[in-house]
Scaffold this motif. Sequence first.
Motif, PDB file in Angstrom:
ATOM      1  N   THR A  19      79.627  52.518  51.371  1.00 54.38           N
ATOM      2  CA  THR A  19      78.899  53.558  52.093  1.00 54.38           C
ATOM      3  C   THR A  19      79.443  54.949  51.795  1.00 54.38           C
ATOM      4  O   THR A  19      78.721  55.932  51.921  1.00 54.38           O
ATOM      5  CB  THR A  19      78.933  53.307  53.613  1.00 54.38           C
ATOM      6  N   LYS A  33      80.162  48.437  54.328  1.00 53.04           N
ATOM      7  CA  LYS A  33      79.572  47.561  55.331  1.00 53.04           C
ATOM      8  C   LYS A  33      79.069  46.324  54.611  1.00 53.04           C
ATOM      9  O   LYS A  33      78.847  46.341  53.400  1.00 53.04           O
ATOM     10  CB  LYS A  33      78.416  48.247  56.058  1.00 53.04           C
ATOM     11  N   LYS A  35      76.039  43.846  53.953  1.00 53.31           N
ATOM     12  CA  LYS A  35      74.593  44.043  53.988  1.00 53.31           C
ATOM     13  C   LYS A  35      73.889  42.875  53.318  1.00 53.31           C
ATOM     14  O   LYS A  35      74.368  42.342  52.323  1.00 53.31           O
ATOM     15  CB  LYS A  35      74.267  45.343  53.257  1.00 53.31           C
ATOM     16  N   THR A  42      72.256  45.281  58.153  1.00 55.62           N
ATOM     17  CA  THR A  42      73.619  45.726  57.890  1.00 55.62           C
ATOM     18  C   THR A  42      74.494  45.411  59.095  1.00 55.62           C
ATOM     19  O   THR A  42      74.145  45.741  60.223  1.00 55.62           O
ATOM     20  CB  THR A  42      73.638  47.245  57.622  1.00 55.62           C
ATOM     21  N   GLU A  46      82.226  48.890  60.170  1.00 54.64           N
ATOM     22  CA  GLU A  46      82.538  49.446  58.860  1.00 54.64           C
ATOM     23  C   GLU A  46      83.956  49.054  58.463  1.00 54.64           C
ATOM     24  O   GLU A  46      84.860  49.030  59.289  1.00 54.64           O
ATOM     25  CB  GLU A  46      82.416  50.963  58.895  1.00 54.64           C
TER      26      GLU A  46
END
Length: 87
Positions: A19, A33, A35, A42, A46
Amino acid sequence: MIKLDKCPFCGGEAIFNTTSEFTKASELGFHFKIKCTRCNITFPMEGKVSVTLEENGTLRYTEDNRLELASKWNSRIIEEAETDNEC
């Protein structure tokens, strides 16, 4: 290689999706993340991976929580404070 279970919603393949990236002096890192490649869901938490270049030329991980997030994705654990996010 870290194993990620298939998406619980559509059965698609899950990936570590970068990200953002950052650099500070001798440290390089990525925020990521987890996904799904099919439905694009998602995981709300994080993660971060960062390495530092030591004076002798070796790389040292300063932070790496890929295994922690993979474990939570695989067991579908979402911490209470984060349940209002995307997943």
